[in-house]
Design a protein around this motif. Structure first.
Motif, mmCIF file in Angstrom:
data_model
loop_
_atom_site.group_PDB
_atom_site.id
_atom_site.type_symbol
_atom_site.label_atom_id
_atom_site.label_comp_id
_atom_site.label_asym_id
_atom_site.label_seq_id
_atom_site.Cartn_x
_atom_site.Cartn_y
_atom_site.Cartn_z
ATOM 1 N N HIS A 85 1.468 -0.083 8.861
ATOM 2 C CA HIS A 85 3.051 0.519 8.865
ATOM 3 C C HIS A 85 2.738 1.777 7.771
ATOM 4 O O HIS A 85 2.320 1.621 6.816
ATOM 5 C CB HIS A 85 3.815 -0.502 8.025
ATOM 6 C CG HIS A 85 4.762 -0.905 8.641
ATOM 7 N ND1 HIS A 85 6.152 -0.494 8.359
ATOM 8 C CD2 HIS A 85 5.312 -1.773 9.781
ATOM 9 C CE1 HIS A 85 7.178 -0.821 9.177
ATOM 10 N NE2 HIS A 85 6.747 -1.719 10.153
ATOM 11 N N ASN A 86 3.081 3.035 8.343
ATOM 12 C CA ASN A 86 3.020 4.068 7.384
ATOM 13 C C ASN A 86 1.762 4.351 6.953
ATOM 14 O O ASN A 86 0.814 3.994 7.886
ATOM 15 C CB ASN A 86 4.067 4.196 6.375
ATOM 16 C CG ASN A 86 5.231 4.185 6.666
ATOM 17 O OD1 ASN A 86 5.659 4.796 7.591
ATOM 18 N ND2 ASN A 86 6.200 3.378 5.969
ATOM 19 N N GLY A 87 1.380 4.432 5.561
ATOM 20 C CA GLY A 87 -0.143 4.610 5.451
ATOM 21 C C GLY A 87 -0.374 3.357 4.436
ATOM 22 O O GLY A 87 -1.258 3.588 3.559
ATOM 23 N N ALA A 88 0.217 2.271 4.670
ATOM 24 C CA ALA A 88 -0.199 1.105 3.971
ATOM 25 C C ALA A 88 -1.663 0.720 3.691
ATOM 26 O O ALA A 88 -2.234 0.098 2.886
ATOM 27 C CB ALA A 88 0.650 -0.038 4.601
ATOM 28 N N LEU A 89 -2.453 1.199 4.941
ATOM 29 C CA LEU A 89 -3.754 0.676 4.770
ATOM 30 C C LEU A 89 -4.350 1.670 3.568
ATOM 31 O O LEU A 89 -5.410 0.869 3.148
ATOM 32 C CB LEU A 89 -4.346 1.098 6.195
ATOM 33 C CG LEU A 89 -5.855 0.679 6.394
ATOM 34 C CD1 LEU A 89 -6.097 -0.747 6.256
ATOM 35 C CD2 LEU A 89 -6.449 1.148 7.730
ATOM 36 N N ARG A 90 -4.164 2.881 3.470
ATOM 37 C CA ARG A 90 -4.780 3.546 2.424
ATOM 38 C C ARG A 90 -4.617 3.223 1.015
ATOM 39 O O ARG A 90 -5.457 2.949 0.402
ATOM 40 C CB ARG A 90 -4.007 4.666 2.607
ATOM 41 C CG ARG A 90 -4.486 5.758 3.960
ATOM 42 C CD ARG A 90 -4.403 7.116 3.451
ATOM 43 N NE ARG A 90 -3.010 7.641 3.515
ATOM 44 C CZ ARG A 90 -2.406 7.968 4.680
ATOM 45 N NH1 ARG A 90 -2.986 7.874 5.736
ATOM 46 N NH2 ARG A 90 -1.135 8.373 4.508
ATOM 47 N N THR A 91 -3.208 2.651 0.580
ATOM 48 C CA THR A 91 -3.195 1.493 -0.432
ATOM 49 C C THR A 91 -3.945 0.601 -0.462
ATOM 50 O O THR A 91 -4.714 0.371 -1.744
ATOM 51 C CB THR A 91 -1.796 1.411 -0.574
ATOM 52 O OG1 THR A 91 -0.831 2.465 -0.512
ATOM 53 C CG2 THR A 91 -1.331 0.779 -1.824
ATOM 54 N N SER A 92 -3.869 -0.421 0.434
ATOM 55 C CA SER A 92 -4.915 -1.396 0.359
ATOM 56 C C SER A 92 -6.254 -1.433 0.106
ATOM 57 O O SER A 92 -6.879 -1.861 -0.535
ATOM 58 C CB SER A 92 -4.753 -2.305 1.681
ATOM 59 O OG SER A 92 -3.225 -2.693 1.762
ATOM 60 N N GLY A 143 1.301 -5.151 9.301
ATOM 61 C CA GLY A 143 1.798 -4.718 8.152
ATOM 62 C C GLY A 143 0.911 -3.412 7.532
ATOM 63 O O GLY A 143 1.546 -2.786 6.992
#
Lengths: 303, 249
Positions: free
Chosen positions: B86-93, B83
């Protein structure tokens, strides 16, 4: 403590330097426009500031501290990186809820920012069903979640409708007026000039300008007035005495280069020459910006 | 070091992430449903026909369903980490939890604890539900090795989820990990296991499943076998940690 300090920042990908020896400050209480063509290094600089990418050399700090060392990052910095930075399978509300949980932010704040960003009605829909504009609003809601003193917004108007653009413009102005630091990137001068107080321009990873918006306009645009007069002959000779030249423009109007309306108005009054219309005319700011970045644009179409 | 350990807020955040994704939560539920369900159905169909109809080792036969449940465990472990890619989800996390070790450990701990709890419930329910259909061939919870198998099956499922989670952090894609792991446990390990003799018993699934056998042959006992599997899972989790720490997001 809310200022941003970029010092000799460099990020190299192999031989290509996405960011090349950047040094500048971003100060609180004003909107700073972060301009440059695509590939100029704006997004890379923001990622380096957030510790998402590691710099090759140099530092990017917030109030003297690395983002990685902040004990409460969401309360200090709100970032909108790109509208795709969310998993499409989650609902908007769940996306904000896990962020809120990580920052020990109460759930009530999630509903507040959903309301503020105008997406409360779609909060329970999955993000993959969102339009670009709705994703952008969700990203802004996420940035506002911790009520941070610093806001980093990477092309926030991307995909927004005109009403959304006005909303984000007023939001940024208000946040800056509250004493926050607002750094907003764009590749459009027209958009930035309408909201920024200060300007940082990048080209090919290098700093091209770090100046107030007013100074940029003064320095970069040539002065010109446009006027209508019933006695062009007398005005021409009066102007010629001071070294200005009256040039014919369309629809019976005239233009004079290198002078301002105030100066010309006084001159005409002194000489008793009737002036029917008089206005300052700025060379396009967009053109000034294009001239500045022309040599540094990474991707240009061949004409 | 203390500053990199998971905190209550980061664990809470990871728990919300897992339960808000349908596929991941579904994988967790499927661990129980697939293992116990297939066990009960198979036992109901053939369990009473003759002694040894479900396999020569009655204890291992009581966990026939785990071959299917382990795939659900992989789907859960891989999905929970995938998860982020997916896209740039890691940057938000990572903007929310900038310390990457803390971020990763919080996720691994959440995956591990949820898989272990689900695994333990699955281990017990599978045994009880499966044996209920075995008639006079049924094992009792008090029989030799049964407690070990009940507890061991839960640990096995949790380790499988962690193995998939760690590999996903290394390879940055749940699809790639599942398309490697599923054929591996269904085919490669099975075929190689029959052919290669000695070395094959050290493969993660083969070693781990020794805890479900009433009698073991070869170098590894039931618990040392599970220990070997734990080393595989630990290596995957460690590899994932290095990858998450080093790479630009």
């Amino acid at each position: 403590m809310n200022s941003i300090e970029i010092r000799e920042l460099t990020k190299a990908y192999g031989a290509h330097r996405a960011v090349d020896g950047l040094t500048f400050d971003v100060l609180p209480g004003r909107v700073t426009g972060f301009l440059g063509p695509n590939g100029a290094g704006k997004s890379t600089t923001m990622r380096l500031l957030l510790g998402l990418d590691r710099p090759t050399s140099g530092t990017a700090t917030l109030g003297g501290r690395s983002y990685l060392d902040l004990p409460d990052p969401l309360h200090r910095v709100g970032a909108l990186l790109d509208a795709q930075s969310a998993h499409g399978g989650r609902t908007a509300r769940d996306h904000l809820r896990f962020l809120a949980a990580a920052g020990s932010i109460p759930v009530r704040r999630v509903d507040e920012v959903l309301e503020q960003a105008g997406i409360a009605s779609v909060a329970k829909r999955r993000i993959k069903s969102f339009s670009l504009g709705m994703r952008q609003r969700l990203g802004i809601a996420a940035a506002l979640l911790g009520d941070p003193g610093v806001l980093l917004l990477d092309e926030p108007t991307n995909g927004l409708d005109p009403e959304g653009i006005i909303w984000i413009r007023e939001l940024m102005r208000r946040l800056a007026a509250e004493g926050r630091t607002v750094l907003v990137s764009s590749h459009l001068m027209s958009e930035t000039s309408a909201l920024a107080d200060h300007l940082i321009v990048l080209g090919n990873g290098r700093l091209l300008a770090d100046t107030s918006m007013a100074d940029f306009i003064d320095a970069r645009s040539t002065r010109r007035v446009r006027l209508r007069t019933s006695d062009p002959g007398r005005l021409r000779s009066a102007l010629a005495r001071d070294g200005f030249e009256l040039a014919a423009a369309e629809e019976g109007r005239w233009t004079v280069e290198g002078i301002q309306a105030e100066q010309l108005g006084k001159l005409a009054a002194r000489e008793g020459i009737p002036v029917l219309e008089l206005a300052d005319e700025r060379a396009s700011l967009e053109q000034a910006y294009l001239d500045l970045t022309a040599d540094h644009a990474q991707f240009t179409a061949t004409r | 070091m203390r500053s990199a350990l998971p905190t209550v807020p980061t664990l809470h955040s990871e728990w919300i992430k897992i339960r808000s994704l349908r596929g991941t939560l579904g994988g967790l539920i499927a661990v129980l449903v697939a293992t116990a369900g297939i066990q009960a159905l198979t036992a109901a169909a053939i369990g009473r026909s003759e002694d040894g109809s479900m396999g020569d080792d009655p204890l291992f036969a009581a966990y026939y369903g785990i071959s299917f449940g382990q795939i659900a465990a992989m789907v859960f472990g891989a999905g929970a980490v995938a998860g982020e890619f997916h896209n740039g989800a890691l940057r938000t996390s990572l903007a929310a939890v900038p310390n990457r070790t803390r971020f990763y450990l919080s996720k691994i701990a959440t995956v591990g604890v949820l898989a272990l709890l689900t695994g333990q419930v699955t281990g017990l329910v599978t045994f009880v539900a499966g044996q209920a259909f075995m008639g006079r061939y049924a094992l009792d919870l008090g029989d030799p090795g049964t407690y070990r198998a009940v507890v061991g099956s839960g640990l096995y499922l949790a380790l499988m989820a962690l193995l998939a989670a760690g590999l996903t952090a290394v390879l940055r894609s749940g699809t790639v990990v599942l398309s490697l792991l599923i054929p591996f446990v269904l085919l490669v390990s099975f075929v190689v296991g029959e052919a290669a003799g000695g070395a094959a018993q050290y493969l993660p699934d083969r070693a781990g499943q020794l805890v479900l056998h009433a009698r073991t042959q070869g170098d590894l006992g039931p618990w040392t076998g599970l220990g070997v599997m734990a080393l595989w899972a630990a290596a995957a989790v460690l590899g994932g940690w290095l990858a998450v720490r080093r790479r630009d997001a």
